[in-house]
Design a protein around this motif. Structure first.
Motif, PDB file in Angstrom:
ATOM      1  N   HIS A  46       0.776  -1.313   0.004  1.00  0.00           N
ATOM      2  CA  HIS A  46       0.004  -0.037  -0.070  1.00  0.00           C
ATOM      3  C   HIS A  46       0.671   1.260   0.029  1.00  0.00           C
ATOM      4  O   HIS A  46       0.577   2.231  -0.668  1.00  0.00           O
ATOM      5  CB  HIS A  46      -0.883  -0.204   1.332  1.00  0.00           C
ATOM      6  N   PHE A  47       1.907   1.091   0.854  1.00  0.00           N
ATOM      7  CA  PHE A  47       2.699   2.637   1.126  1.00  0.00           C
ATOM      8  C   PHE A  47       3.871   2.362  -0.048  1.00  0.00           C
ATOM      9  O   PHE A  47       4.161   3.604  -0.840  1.00  0.00           O
ATOM     10  CB  PHE A  47       3.474   2.469   2.281  1.00  0.00           C
ATOM     11  N   SER A  48       4.327   1.279  -0.472  1.00  0.00           N
ATOM     12  CA  SER A  48       5.418   0.969  -1.448  1.00  0.00           C
ATOM     13  C   SER A  48       4.984   1.705  -2.771  1.00  0.00           C
ATOM     14  O   SER A  48       5.784   2.205  -3.747  1.00  0.00           O
ATOM     15  CB  SER A  48       5.849  -0.302  -1.531  1.00  0.00           C
ATOM     16  N   LYS A  49       3.786   1.305  -3.081  1.00  0.00           N
ATOM     17  CA  LYS A  49       3.148   1.932  -4.497  1.00  0.00           C
ATOM     18  C   LYS A  49       3.168   3.187  -4.798  1.00  0.00           C
ATOM     19  O   LYS A  49       3.384   3.859  -5.791  1.00  0.00           O
ATOM     20  CB  LYS A  49       1.829   1.183  -4.748  1.00  0.00           C
ATOM     21  N   LEU A  50       3.285   3.989  -3.643  1.00  0.00           N
ATOM     22  CA  LEU A  50       3.245   5.489  -3.709  1.00  0.00           C
ATOM     23  C   LEU A  50       4.508   5.962  -3.628  1.00  0.00           C
ATOM     24  O   LEU A  50       4.780   7.247  -4.123  1.00  0.00           O
ATOM     25  CB  LEU A  50       2.505   6.109  -2.490  1.00  0.00           C
ATOM     26  N   LEU A  51       5.622   5.129  -3.559  1.00  0.00           N
ATOM     27  CA  LEU A  51       7.068   5.621  -3.770  1.00  0.00           C
ATOM     28  C   LEU A  51       7.431   6.080  -5.279  1.00  0.00           C
ATOM     29  O   LEU A  51       7.005   5.251  -6.131  1.00  0.00           O
ATOM     30  CB  LEU A  51       8.037   4.829  -3.178  1.00  0.00           C
ATOM     31  N   VAL A  99       9.928   2.023   6.947  1.00  0.00           N
ATOM     32  CA  VAL A  99       8.593   2.349   7.172  1.00  0.00           C
ATOM     33  C   VAL A  99       7.765   1.223   7.734  1.00  0.00           C
ATOM     34  O   VAL A  99       8.147   0.090   7.492  1.00  0.00           O
ATOM     35  CB  VAL A  99       8.131   3.032   6.038  1.00  0.00           C
ATOM     36  N   SER A 100       6.532   1.474   8.418  1.00  0.00           N
ATOM     37  CA  SER A 100       5.679   0.544   8.520  1.00  0.00           C
ATOM     38  C   SER A 100       4.266   0.930   8.559  1.00  0.00           C
ATOM     39  O   SER A 100       3.873   2.078   9.327  1.00  0.00           O
ATOM     40  CB  SER A 100       6.077  -0.195   9.940  1.00  0.00           C
ATOM     41  N   CYS A 101       3.314   0.451   7.949  1.00  0.00           N
ATOM     42  CA  CYS A 101       1.947   0.882   7.507  1.00  0.00           C
ATOM     43  C   CYS A 101       1.053  -0.048   8.201  1.00  0.00           C
ATOM     44  O   CYS A 101       0.760  -0.942   7.373  1.00  0.00           O
ATOM     45  CB  CYS A 101       1.917   1.488   6.082  1.00  0.00           C
ATOM     46  N   LEU A 102       0.588   0.179   9.433  1.00  0.00           N
ATOM     47  CA  LEU A 102      -0.540  -0.851   9.725  1.00  0.00           C
ATOM     48  C   LEU A 102      -0.211  -2.150   9.996  1.00  0.00           C
ATOM     49  O   LEU A 102      -0.931  -2.994   9.501  1.00  0.00           O
ATOM     50  CB  LEU A 102      -2.005  -0.462   9.009  1.00  0.00           C
ATOM     51  N   SER A 103       1.082  -2.515  10.701  1.00  0.00           N
ATOM     52  CA  SER A 103       1.230  -4.103  10.984  1.00  0.00           C
ATOM     53  C   SER A 103       1.538  -4.064  12.209  1.00  0.00           C
ATOM     54  O   SER A 103       1.555  -5.267  12.832  1.00  0.00           O
ATOM     55  CB  SER A 103       2.581  -4.372  10.019  1.00  0.00           C
ATOM     56  N   LEU A 104       2.043  -3.103  12.932  1.00  0.00           N
ATOM     57  CA  LEU A 104       2.587  -3.181  14.262  1.00  0.00           C
ATOM     58  C   LEU A 104       1.594  -3.522  15.224  1.00  0.00           C
ATOM     59  O   LEU A 104       2.043  -4.182  16.374  1.00  0.00           O
ATOM     60  CB  LEU A 104       3.671  -1.892  14.669  1.00  0.00           C
ATOM     61  N   HIS A 105       0.409  -3.496  15.033  1.00  0.00           N
ATOM     62  CA  HIS A 105      -0.616  -3.789  16.141  1.00  0.00           C
ATOM     63  C   HIS A 105      -0.930  -5.276  16.178  1.00  0.00           C
ATOM     64  O   HIS A 105      -1.589  -5.708  17.083  1.00  0.00           O
ATOM     65  CB  HIS A 105      -2.178  -2.978  15.730  1.00  0.00           C
ATOM     66  N   TRP A 106      -0.177  -5.951  15.243  1.00  0.00           N
ATOM     67  CA  TRP A 106      -0.311  -7.607  15.669  1.00  0.00           C
ATOM     68  C   TRP A 106       1.015  -8.172  16.052  1.00  0.00           C
ATOM     69  O   TRP A 106       1.290  -9.421  16.134  1.00  0.00           O
ATOM     70  CB  TRP A 106      -0.748  -8.170  14.391  1.00  0.00           C
ATOM     71  N   VAL A 107       1.853  -7.167  16.429  1.00  0.00           N
ATOM     72  CA  VAL A 107       3.232  -7.788  17.189  1.00  0.00           C
ATOM     73  C   VAL A 107       3.002  -7.809  18.617  1.00  0.00           C
ATOM     74  O   VAL A 107       2.552  -6.954  19.413  1.00  0.00           O
ATOM     75  CB  VAL A 107       4.283  -6.796  16.483  1.00  0.00           C
ATOM     76  N   ASN A 108       3.523  -8.844  18.960  1.00  0.00           N
ATOM     77  CA  ASN A 108       3.495  -9.276  20.399  1.00  0.00           C
ATOM     78  C   ASN A 108       4.387  -8.565  21.367  1.00  0.00           C
ATOM     79  O   ASN A 108       4.218  -7.795  22.325  1.00  0.00           O
ATOM     80  CB  ASN A 108       3.710 -10.811  20.634  1.00  0.00           C
TER      81      ASN A 108
END
Length: 329
Positions: free
Chosen positions: A95-100, A153-162
């Protein structure tokens, strides 16, 4: 700043959500870390979301991540620096990488624990060179050498990290001195409408509650976590994306197609149909819009941090200013 978009892809109809219960994994869990999330189940949920209907449903529900990626890109563009390579951690399909574009970077390295999601979209959809790595975000230093990256960068993935503090430390360690970390993650108020409706319905129909929406980091903790991880020159801000749905049923269906269904360890794997029906009615009664739709709020925490460097600009000492604020105002 908010976004209101009515999603009416499906006719409203009741449905029962079955959540994945598998716990086998090709990635060993981090040792010594309290396991809040079943990451193996989450990976399979995301794989299935992309595999369902040849990825049609998955692409249809990109709207939240695409919106957040747009807002992240605005923040990256404010940083007047070109990077040779940017690492997209928990990239999903990009999602983010396509904007680069080539003016900002030559190459992007996408890392994701769901191989199916990682390879969903072809390289032709990207403007820069793409490399993909199937790896667990919780073990970043198994993929990236220390002091090797200019930007992560990290776009909406860290909320699943323990182990969020541990992952932030690994990000900092993987960066070169004066390297950039730019991230976005869901905040604690995300989907508060759905959370309250499910809890009230479950208490009324079943006499108790169980977790159906994952716990998320409180906004006031992010700055402390970044500082403890060793980042400097911190910037943290909060935003919301609000989406309108015909009813709660479409929201649940879209969350499934996003791969965002429940993955809390020890979760219940079903809800009774009458409990779901009651939750839908409560949702509309408490939060419904005048046009009959229901809102869903996604709270987004944006964060920027830099790895310390001797050549980095530092804030002036307190009391060293030469201009009195009263004279300015």
């Amino acid at each position: 700043m908010s976004l209101l978009r009515v999603v009416a892809r499906h006719a409203a109809r009741p449905c029962t959500r079955a959540f994945a219960s598998e716990s086998s994994s090709s990635f060993p869990p981090a040792t010594g870390v309290y396991q809040v999330f079943d990451r193996a189940a989450k990976r399979k949920q995301r794989d299935r979301a992309v595999s369902r209907d040849a990825g049609v449903g998955s692409r249809t529900v990109d709207y939240v991540r695409d919106e957040v990626a747009d807002r992240m890109m605005e923040r990256l563009l404010d940083i007047k620096r070109k990077f040779d390579t940017i690492v997209d951690l928990g990239s999903g399909p990009g999602h983010f990488s396509k904007l680069l574009d080539p003016e900002k970077t030559r190459k992007v390295l996408m890392i994701d624990s769901s191989e199916t999601t990682l390879n969903r979209d072809p390289d032709e959809e990207f403007e820069v060179e793409v490399e993909r790595a199937h790896a667990d975000e919780e073990n970043l230093l198994d993929v990236l050498p220390r002091n090797s990256q200019e930007a992560i960068v990290s776009c909406l993935s860290l909320h699943w990290v323990n182990d969020l503090p541990g992952v932030l430390v690994q990000i900092k360690e993987a960066l070169k001195p004066d390297g950039l970390f730019l991230g976005a993650m869901f905040g604690g108020d995300t989907l508060f409408e759905l959370r309250t409706a499910l809890q009230l319905a479950e208490v009324d129909r079943e006499g108790g509650i169980s977790p159906h929406i994952s716990p998320m980091t409180d906004t006031k903790d992010i700055s402390n976590l970044l500082s403890r991880a060793g980042f400097t020159l911190l910037t943290v801000d909060i935003d919301e994306v609000r989406v309108g749905y015909p009813s709660m049923w479409e929201l649940l269906e879209d969350l499934r197609d996003m791969g965002e269904n429940n993955a809390v360890v020890g979760r219940r794997h079903f809800l009774h149909r009458d409990t779901l029906a009651a939750a839908s009615a409560i949702y509309k009664e408490l939060h419904g819009n005048e046009d009959g739709s229901v809102p869903a709020t996604f709270q987004i925490i944006y964060m920027i941090g830099w790895k310390p460097s001797p050549n980095q600009l530092k804030p002036l000492e307190r009391g060293s200013a030469q201009t009195n604020l009263k004279d300015v105002l």
